[in-house]
Design a protein around this motif. Structure first.
Motif, PDB file in Angstrom:
ATOM      1  N   SER A 130       5.453   1.585   8.431  1.00  0.00           N
ATOM      2  CA  SER A 130       4.295   2.389   8.102  1.00  0.00           C
ATOM      3  C   SER A 130       3.043   1.835   8.748  1.00  0.00           C
ATOM      4  CB  SER A 130       4.126   2.454   6.583  1.00  0.00           C
ATOM      5  OG  SER A 130       3.877   1.153   6.089  1.00  0.00           O
ATOM      6  N   THR A 131       2.023   2.705   8.867  1.00  0.00           N
ATOM      7  CA  THR A 131       0.766   2.288   9.514  1.00  0.00           C
ATOM      8  C   THR A 131       0.146   1.105   8.793  1.00  0.00           C
ATOM      9  OG1 THR A 131       0.404   4.563  10.216  1.00  0.00           O
ATOM     10  CG2 THR A 131      -1.475   3.074  10.284  1.00  0.00           C
ATOM     11  N   LYS A 132       0.085   1.188   7.463  1.00  0.00           N
ATOM     12  CA  LYS A 132      -0.447   0.092   6.668  1.00  0.00           C
ATOM     13  C   LYS A 132       0.741  -0.610   6.004  1.00  0.00           C
ATOM     14  CE  LYS A 132      -4.840   2.437   5.734  1.00  0.00           C
ATOM     15  NZ  LYS A 132      -5.751   2.960   4.682  1.00  0.00           N
ATOM     16  N   SER A 133       1.348  -1.507   6.736  1.00  0.00           N
ATOM     17  CA  SER A 133       2.577  -2.129   6.283  1.00  0.00           C
ATOM     18  C   SER A 133       2.314  -3.145   5.184  1.00  0.00           C
ATOM     19  CB  SER A 133       3.276  -2.824   7.459  1.00  0.00           C
ATOM     20  OG  SER A 133       4.365  -3.571   6.999  1.00  0.00           O
ATOM     21  N   ILE A 134       2.926  -2.911   4.037  1.00  0.00           N
ATOM     22  CA  ILE A 134       2.831  -3.873   2.942  1.00  0.00           C
ATOM     23  C   ILE A 134       3.503  -5.178   3.333  1.00  0.00           C
ATOM     24  CG2 ILE A 134       3.500  -4.316   0.544  1.00  0.00           C
ATOM     25  CD1 ILE A 134       3.435  -1.300   0.090  1.00  0.00           C
ATOM     26  N   PHE A 135       4.625  -5.049   4.026  1.00  0.00           N
ATOM     27  CA  PHE A 135       5.394  -6.231   4.433  1.00  0.00           C
ATOM     28  C   PHE A 135       4.562  -7.152   5.318  1.00  0.00           C
ATOM     29  CE2 PHE A 135       8.183  -8.352   7.499  1.00  0.00           C
ATOM     30  CZ  PHE A 135       9.004  -9.063   6.628  1.00  0.00           C
ATOM     31  N   LEU A 136       3.839  -6.575   6.281  1.00  0.00           N
ATOM     32  CA  LEU A 136       3.082  -7.383   7.229  1.00  0.00           C
ATOM     33  C   LEU A 136       1.827  -7.985   6.615  1.00  0.00           C
ATOM     34  CD1 LEU A 136       3.479  -5.271  10.484  1.00  0.00           C
ATOM     35  CD2 LEU A 136       4.697  -7.345   9.823  1.00  0.00           C
ATOM     36  N   LEU A 137       1.500  -7.578   5.380  1.00  0.00           N
ATOM     37  CA  LEU A 137       0.386  -8.202   4.683  1.00  0.00           C
ATOM     38  C   LEU A 137       0.807  -9.508   4.007  1.00  0.00           C
ATOM     39  CD1 LEU A 137      -1.302  -5.084   3.024  1.00  0.00           C
ATOM     40  CD2 LEU A 137      -2.030  -6.319   5.080  1.00  0.00           C
ATOM     41  N   LEU A 138       2.121  -9.723   3.908  1.00  0.00           N
ATOM     42  CA  LEU A 138       2.618 -10.970   3.318  1.00  0.00           C
ATOM     43  C   LEU A 138       2.319 -12.140   4.246  1.00  0.00           C
ATOM     44  CD1 LEU A 138       6.140  -9.765   2.100  1.00  0.00           C
ATOM     45  CD2 LEU A 138       4.131 -10.210   0.673  1.00  0.00           C
ATOM     46  N   PRO A 139       2.165 -13.347   3.718  1.00  0.00           N
ATOM     47  CA  PRO A 139       1.975 -14.528   4.572  1.00  0.00           C
ATOM     48  C   PRO A 139       3.167 -14.695   5.521  1.00  0.00           C
ATOM     49  CG  PRO A 139       1.469 -15.047   2.293  1.00  0.00           C
ATOM     50  CD  PRO A 139       2.083 -13.684   2.285  1.00  0.00           C
ATOM     51  N   MET A 143       7.226   3.306  -7.372  1.00  0.00           N
ATOM     52  CA  MET A 143       8.155   4.032  -6.493  1.00  0.00           C
ATOM     53  C   MET A 143       8.764   3.063  -5.494  1.00  0.00           C
ATOM     54  SD  MET A 143       7.362   7.218  -3.912  1.00  0.00           S
ATOM     55  CE  MET A 143       8.596   7.778  -2.760  1.00  0.00           C
ATOM     56  N   TYR A 144      10.080   3.102  -5.363  1.00  0.00           N
ATOM     57  CA  TYR A 144      10.785   2.198  -4.442  1.00  0.00           C
ATOM     58  C   TYR A 144      10.582   2.640  -2.997  1.00  0.00           C
ATOM     59  CZ  TYR A 144      14.598   0.157  -1.795  1.00  0.00           C
ATOM     60  OH  TYR A 144      15.338  -0.483  -0.838  1.00  0.00           O
ATOM     61  N   THR A 145      10.199   1.694  -2.143  1.00  0.00           N
ATOM     62  CA  THR A 145      10.039   1.961  -0.717  1.00  0.00           C
ATOM     63  C   THR A 145      10.985   1.063   0.063  1.00  0.00           C
ATOM     64  OG1 THR A 145       7.701   2.460  -1.040  1.00  0.00           O
ATOM     65  CG2 THR A 145       8.431   2.021   1.221  1.00  0.00           C
ATOM     66  N   PRO A 146      11.945   1.620   0.840  1.00  0.00           N
ATOM     67  CA  PRO A 146      12.858   0.785   1.615  1.00  0.00           C
ATOM     68  C   PRO A 146      12.082  -0.178   2.505  1.00  0.00           C
ATOM     69  CG  PRO A 146      13.558   3.073   1.655  1.00  0.00           C
ATOM     70  CD  PRO A 146      12.193   3.049   1.017  1.00  0.00           C
ATOM     71  N   LEU A 147      12.666  -1.367   2.721  1.00  0.00           N
ATOM     72  CA  LEU A 147      11.981  -2.410   3.475  1.00  0.00           C
ATOM     73  C   LEU A 147      11.612  -1.963   4.883  1.00  0.00           C
ATOM     74  CD1 LEU A 147      11.004  -5.312   3.715  1.00  0.00           C
ATOM     75  CD2 LEU A 147      13.327  -5.990   4.373  1.00  0.00           C
ATOM     76  N   VAL A 148      12.560  -1.333   5.585  1.00  0.00           N
ATOM     77  CA  VAL A 148      12.288  -0.919   6.962  1.00  0.00           C
ATOM     78  C   VAL A 148      11.176   0.121   7.000  1.00  0.00           C
ATOM     79  CG1 VAL A 148      13.253   0.210   8.996  1.00  0.00           C
ATOM     80  CG2 VAL A 148      14.602  -1.494   7.776  1.00  0.00           C
ATOM     81  N   THR A 149      11.178   1.055   6.026  1.00  0.00           N
ATOM     82  CA  THR A 149      10.124   2.066   5.970  1.00  0.00           C
ATOM     83  C   THR A 149       8.774   1.405   5.727  1.00  0.00           C
ATOM     84  OG1 THR A 149      11.680   3.689   5.103  1.00  0.00           O
ATOM     85  CG2 THR A 149       9.335   4.136   4.786  1.00  0.00           C
ATOM     86  N   ALA A 150       8.749   0.446   4.827  1.00  0.00           N
ATOM     87  CA  ALA A 150       7.501  -0.255   4.528  1.00  0.00           C
ATOM     88  C   ALA A 150       6.977  -0.980   5.752  1.00  0.00           C
ATOM     89  CB  ALA A 150       7.726  -1.248   3.392  1.00  0.00           C
ATOM     90  N   MET A 151       7.856  -1.574   6.544  1.00  0.00           N
ATOM     91  CA  MET A 151       7.432  -2.315   7.729  1.00  0.00           C
ATOM     92  C   MET A 151       6.982  -1.380   8.839  1.00  0.00           C
ATOM     93  SD  MET A 151      10.018  -5.521   8.021  1.00  0.00           S
ATOM     94  CE  MET A 151      11.470  -4.520   8.090  1.00  0.00           C
TER      95      MET A 151
END
Length: 281
Positions: free
Chosen positions: A11-20, A1-9
């Protein structure tokens, strides 16, 4: 499922912020500069910045504190702020030329030359106690840029800001006849370079500065006159007071070859500045 970048950042458990961090910084760069072209932005009236058409979206800075801190650092480190004379002339309230400063194009919200007192609240928001001007750019935002390019171009557009149209035409006509004296006096009275040095001295993280000067008459470059105008007016001397610039370039626009004396003048300015303001280096 596609998640917009801003929404991902956001969210409480941000996938984006898990990146190096290095990957996030690369993403920030491509958001700000999507075409990998020029990273220059200009100070223009009534706007904080004027990106080029290929410039990216700044809305990512509104995501959250962490993203703002990381992304803004990339933005200020990688972009080059372009400063033109009207951004400086509008700050001097006692300028005794042909027009009142309030008629100049206004960039600033508060006058950075007056070192206005500022306060910062618990959320990091900065407020000023000085009267507001007609522009939008705050001094603390300006001070964060690390690279600047200054275009000091003596042309009809600049002259018509400083004086009425007929007087501006007379000055340009004098330059065309190899009479640089009116332009020399104008630069001396306007204190453009003195005020420029004050502005740049407030930029504590300034890494590089490029100062380009020239005379543009009807789209033709009269660079011999430019050199004469700026050296006779003492316009290069204030640059020697800069002590916070790691790398300085000073050049004449459109000139293919400078004379020995002119080259030495420019080298001396750069040598003093990069030596921390000492003339004995």
């Amino acid at each position: 499922m596609y998640t917009p970048l801003v929404t991902a950042m956001s969210s409480t458990k941000s996938i984006f912020l898990l990146l190096p961090l290095e990957i996030r910084q690369e993403i920030y760069f491509h958001i700000f500069f999507p075409d990998e072209g020029s990273t220059s932005i200009s100070l223009i009236p009534a706007k904080k910045i004027s990106p080029r058409p290929e410039f990216g979206n700044l809305s990512i800075l509104r995501t959250n504190k962490q993203v703002y801190g990381e992304a803004s650092l990339v933005f200020y480190e990688q972009s080059t702020l372009v400063i033109r004379p009207y951004s400086i002339l509008c700050l001097r309230s006692n300028l005794q030329l042909g027009k009142a400063p309030e008629t100049y194009p206004q960039v600033w919200k508060h006058n950075p030359l007056h070192q206005p007192s500022r306060t910062e609240d618990s959320d990091g928001k900065i407020s000023y106690t000085s009267p507001q001007l007609r522009g939008l750019l705050e001094p603390h935002i300006f001070e964060r840029f690390q690279h600047v390019r200054v275009l000091v171009l003596m042309n009809q557009s600049l002259l018509k800001i400083l004086m009425d149209a007929s007087t501006a035409d007379l000055v340009m006509h004098a330059i065309a006849l190899d009479n640089s004296e009116p332009a020399v006096r104008l630069l001396q009275e306007a204190h453009i370079m003195d005020d420029l040095v004050k502005l740049l001295s407030n930029m504590k993280g300034l890494k590089s500065a490029e100062v380009q000067f020239g005379v543009d008459l009807n789209q033709w470059w009269f660079c011999l006159d430019a050199t004469e105008v700026f050296t006779k007016s003492g316009g290069l001397e204030p640059l020697k007071r800069l002590t916070n610039v790691r790398n300085l370039k000073v050049n004449v626009l459109g000139r293919f070859e400078l004379g020995v004396e002119e080259t030495e003048i420019l080298k001396e300015v750069v040598r003093v500045v990069e030596g921390g303001g000492r003339s004995d280096v």
